[in-house]
Design an enzyme around this catalytic site. Structure first.
Site, mmCIF file in Angstrom:
data_model
loop_
_atom_site.group_PDB
_atom_site.id
_atom_site.type_symbol
_atom_site.label_atom_id
_atom_site.label_comp_id
_atom_site.label_asym_id
_atom_site.label_seq_id
_atom_site.Cartn_x
_atom_site.Cartn_y
_atom_site.Cartn_z
ATOM 1 N N HIS A 1 -0.443 4.250 8.039
ATOM 2 C CA HIS A 1 -1.485 5.178 8.493
ATOM 3 C C HIS A 1 -0.766 6.233 9.332
ATOM 4 O O HIS A 1 0.223 5.918 10.002
ATOM 5 C CB HIS A 1 -2.512 4.458 9.377
ATOM 6 N N HIS B 1 0.864 -1.192 0.000
ATOM 7 C CA HIS B 1 0.000 0.000 0.000
ATOM 8 C C HIS B 1 0.893 1.233 0.000
ATOM 9 O O HIS B 1 1.663 1.443 0.937
ATOM 10 C CB HIS B 1 -0.889 0.026 1.246
ATOM 11 N N LEU B 2 0.788 2.034 -1.062
ATOM 12 C CA LEU B 2 1.608 3.252 -1.142
ATOM 13 C C LEU B 2 0.804 4.522 -0.898
ATOM 14 O O LEU B 2 1.370 5.596 -0.777
ATOM 15 C CB LEU B 2 2.292 3.350 -2.512
ATOM 16 N N HIS C 1 -8.413 -10.571 -1.062
ATOM 17 C CA HIS C 1 -8.413 -10.403 0.397
ATOM 18 C C HIS C 1 -9.431 -11.397 0.933
ATOM 19 O O HIS C 1 -10.628 -11.148 0.880
ATOM 20 C CB HIS C 1 -8.779 -8.967 0.786
ATOM 21 N N HIS D 1 -1.874 -12.244 1.828
ATOM 22 C CA HIS D 1 -1.532 -12.173 3.261
ATOM 23 C C HIS D 1 -2.202 -13.274 4.094
ATOM 24 O O HIS D 1 -2.979 -12.991 4.994
ATOM 25 C CB HIS D 1 -1.825 -10.788 3.852
ATOM 26 N N LYS E 1 -7.315 -6.778 -7.936
ATOM 27 C CA LYS E 1 -7.438 -7.076 -6.511
ATOM 28 C C LYS E 1 -8.895 -7.059 -6.072
ATOM 29 O O LYS E 1 -9.597 -6.066 -6.243
ATOM 30 C CB LYS E 1 -6.653 -6.029 -5.701
ATOM 31 N N ALA F 1 -6.563 -0.246 10.758
ATOM 32 C CA ALA F 1 -5.874 -1.523 10.548
ATOM 33 C C ALA F 1 -4.739 -1.344 9.552
ATOM 34 O O ALA F 1 -4.931 -0.757 8.484
ATOM 35 C CB ALA F 1 -6.862 -2.569 10.038
HETATM 36 C C1 NCD Z 1 -4.775 -2.409 4.652
HETATM 37 C C2 NCD Z 1 -4.840 -0.899 4.466
HETATM 38 O O1 NCD Z 1 -4.644 -0.174 5.451
HETATM 39 O O2 NCD Z 1 -5.035 -0.448 3.344
HETATM 40 N N1 NCD Z 1 -4.887 -2.710 6.041
HETATM 41 C C3 NCD Z 1 -4.473 -3.844 6.646
HETATM 42 O O3 NCD Z 1 -4.744 -4.006 7.843
HETATM 43 N N2 NCD Z 1 -3.791 -4.768 6.022
HETATM 44 C C4 NCD Z 1 -5.827 -3.047 3.823
HETATM 45 C C5 NCD Z 1 -5.671 -4.538 3.702
HETATM 46 O O4 NCD Z 1 -4.780 -5.025 3.018
HETATM 47 O O5 NCD Z 1 -6.469 -5.242 4.324
HETATM 48 ZN ZN ZN Z 2 -3.204 -5.018 1.994
#
Ligand code: NCD
Ligand code: ZN
Length: 335
Positions: A244, A15-16, A134, A168, A95, A256
């Site tokens: 985050h 995630h960028l 996911h 994951h 995705k 999360a």
């Molecule tokens: C990810 C996010 O913050 O974009 N969060 C995470 O807990 N992994 C989204 C995701 O991959 O579920």
């Molecule tokens: Zn993710």
């Protein structure tokens, strides 16, 4: 001093984000990775050809050199063939998020109606576009991934030539599913090779270790370690590094996501070294992914050294996993 060299490390789930956060975190991945599969869960999601191209341009503008390939993804919807043919050259995968299951997934799939999805998934199989998933239901938090196994089976059976990547994975159930269908693959994060639920909430609650899917039981951790350490040919490293801002993590209603991109290779070296499996790390962080996705990343050689590295307290306002703690391996050079 012991060293270990990795060629063209790849992060197959990253995630960028966008704007200021993108400018903050993209250089950190571009420093040590040759490329990454870029998640499309922006607001709004990346779901048009124009959005994919524009996002890729913003990523390239945010990295200090050209030796990083953003492998772009599209946010899954039931797309028609005309659209997929038009966008195929611009993406590496699509995705799929169940609606509302994680950060920015509200526009995801709300019912897994195979017939509704068939035209899209058959076209993806035909065009060789992998489906990244996911895999969580909206059930009890510890059971969500295991409950999703029946949906993976449905997808794998109905679309036998579609490459399906269980993203994951965190459970023994998912590890056991991997060899049941030829067309199932998986990514594993570094945090899920280190943590159980105990580390997240067993003592003082640790917001920087909280993510979706949540870390599970010791037997799940053991199952994940067993396939990662042997670099099972259907398994790839994908950090799911999900930054985050500090205030969004250290708050009532913690977002999360675990931020690991700048420390992932160091931690992987430490884990693989501890188990005497450093020779398998190259397959896990690059070669398996190159083969599964059919990609040829830019050359990059990362040499790590077995010495103490103290994880920074934060990277531009984002707190990484293990902030302030010592890791046994450090990046020595990148060529
Ligand atoms: C990810 C996010 O913050 O974009 N969060 C995470 O807990 N992994 C989204 C995701 O991959 O579920
Ligand atoms: Zn993710």
């Amino acid at each position: 001093m012991q060293t270990h060299t990795l060629l063209m490390p790849l992060d197959m789930h990253l995630h960028l984000r966008d704007a200021v956060m993108l400018e903050n975190v993209a250089p950190l991945s571009a420093y040590s990775f040759s490329g990454a599969i870029i998640m499309p869960n922006l607001v709004p999601p990346v779901d048009t050809k124009e959005a994919v191209i524009a996002y890729k341009e913003r990523i390239m503008a945010a990295v200090p050199n050209d030796f990083f390939e953003p492998y772009m993804t599209l946010f899954y919807k039931n797309y028609d063939k005309k659209f997929l043919l038009d966008v195929e050259e611009d993406i590496t995968a699509i995705k799929l998020y169940p609606a509302g299951i994680t950060t920015n997934s509200e526009g995801g799939v709300s019912s897994f109606d195979i017939e509704e999805m068939r035209p899209t998934l058959e076209t993806m199989a035909e065009l060789g576009i992998p489906l990244c998933v996911h895999g969580e239901t909206d059930g009890f938090v510890m059971d969500r991934e295991a409950e999703f196994m029946s949906i993976y089976e449905l997808l794998a059976q109905n679309f036998p030539t579609l490459k399906i990547i269980m993203e994951h994975i965190t459970t023994k159930a998912a590890v056991d599913m991997l060899d049941k269908y030829e067309n199932l693959y998986a990514t594993i994060t570094v945090h899920h090779l280190l943590l159980t639920l105990d580390d997240v909430v067993g003592g003082m609650m640790q917001p920087h270790l909280f993510c979706k899917p949540i870390a599970k039981r010791p037997e799940d951790l053991d199952a994940l370690l067993s396939i990662a350490l042997e670099a099972h040919p259907k398994v790839m490293f994908g950090s799911d590094s999900a930054p985050h801002p500090q205030h969004a993590k250290e708050s009532c209603g913690c977002a999360a996501g675990v931020f690991t991109a700048p420390i992932a290779l160091q931690l992987l070296c430490e884990i693989f070294d501890q188990f005497g499996k450093l020779d398998n790390l190259q397959d896990f962080v690059s070669d398996n992914a190159q083969r599964i996705y059919g990609i040829c990343p830019e050359f990059k050689e990362v040499t790590l050294e077995k010495r103490t590295f103290v994880v920074p307290e934060n990277y531009g306002g984002v707190v990484p996993m293990f902030a302030g703690e010592a890791i046994g391996w450090a990046i020595e050079s990148v060529d």
